[in-house]
Design a protein around this motif. Structure first.
Motif: not given
Length: 272
Positions: A43, A82, A84, A98-99, A102, A106, A137, A140-141, A143
């Motif tokens: 990623s 994990d 936001h 991980n968030a 994501d 985005d 996709t 849950r995470a 990317a």
């Protein structure tokens, strides 16, 4: 050594030199494994291609207030692991997230108008011939931990890291050799708090961390990532070698014990 690893069914590995030569291999090279956080390397590379293509800039705002694309790649955006939720001001702590990846995905998707998984396919996987690799996709995470790949495909990616074709070599140098936001401490998953907890742009840099999932004889400039699904990819520029190992057993004390021994054995054989 790999045959003695306590994995249920499958383990595969490859060692590759800077000239692209396969120096050693074990197991089924085409078996598809979940990568967990090794996905972050793929990623990050897609994001760096986007930077070079002008989709966005490293210092463009992304994520929490004050955060940028660079912060997200370097795990310094302040986002929790994990979710936001903001845990710190950007640039003040190395909060593995991980968030954050994501949000990175985005941001790239909105800037390019292309779904992130498709962008990664078109920008990285397809040009390198990584035909089995994908980002799930539905994960849950996606990317940060939703990648699936084979040893054969990741060997191609490791070769790209050693001799870049998709990115300017100076971009790869900065992402893998230069510490982003130097001096920050943080938790290295599975190994506890480290200060400093060196990281580049998506790539963990070994530095002086001890203990570590690479070898005791790995150079400080070694970079890469491991995944909680029992996977790792490292490149040791000083030794001129890259190694990939994928297994079907989640990371745990077993891996923290056998991976460094394996890495040290690889490096000793190369030196010998």
């Amino acid at each position: 050594m790999i045959e003695d690893w306590p994995v249920p069914n499958a383990a595969a590995a490859v060692v590759r030199g800077t000239d692209g030569a396969v120096l050693g291999a074990h197991g089924t090279q085409e078996h598809l494994f979940p990568l967990a956080s090794v996905t972050k390397l793929l990623s990050a590379y897609a994001a760096l291609v986007a930077v070079e293509e002008g989709v966005f800039e490293l210092d463009d705002p992304a994520g929490p207030e004050g955060s940028t694309v660079r912060h997200l790649l370097a795990h310094t955006s302040g986002l929790a692991f994990d979710e936001h939720r903001v845990m710190a001001q950007p640039g003040t702590r190395r909060l593995y997230s991980n968030a954050g990846f994501d949000v990175l995905a985005d941001t790239l998707e909105k800037a390019s108008g292309i779904p992130f998984a498709q962008y990664a396919q078109e920008a990285v996987f397809r040009p390198l011939g990584m035909h089995a690799t994908l980002i799930n996709t539905a994960h849950r995470a996606p990317a940060g931990a939703g990648g699936l790949s084979t040893v054969a495909d990741l060997a191609l990616f490791a070769a790209e890291l050693q001799a870049p074709r998709l990115l300017d070599p100076t971009t790869v140098q900065r992402a893998t050799r230069e510490v982003a936001f130097p001096g920050l401490g943080g938790v290295l998953p599975g190994f506890g708090h480290r200060r400093p907890n060196d990281w580049g742009l998506g790539f963990e840099i070994r530095g002086a961390k001890d203990p570590h999932w690479t070898g005791t004889t790995s150079s400080p400039g070694t970079f890469g990532h491991f995944g909680q699904s029992g996977t790792f990819l490292w490149v040791d520029p000083a030794a001129g070698v890259a190694t990939v190992a994928l297994t079907d057993r989640d990371f745990g004390p077993w891996a923290a014990e056998v991976w460094p021994l394996f890495t040290d054995a690889v490096l000793a054989e190369l030196r010998g």
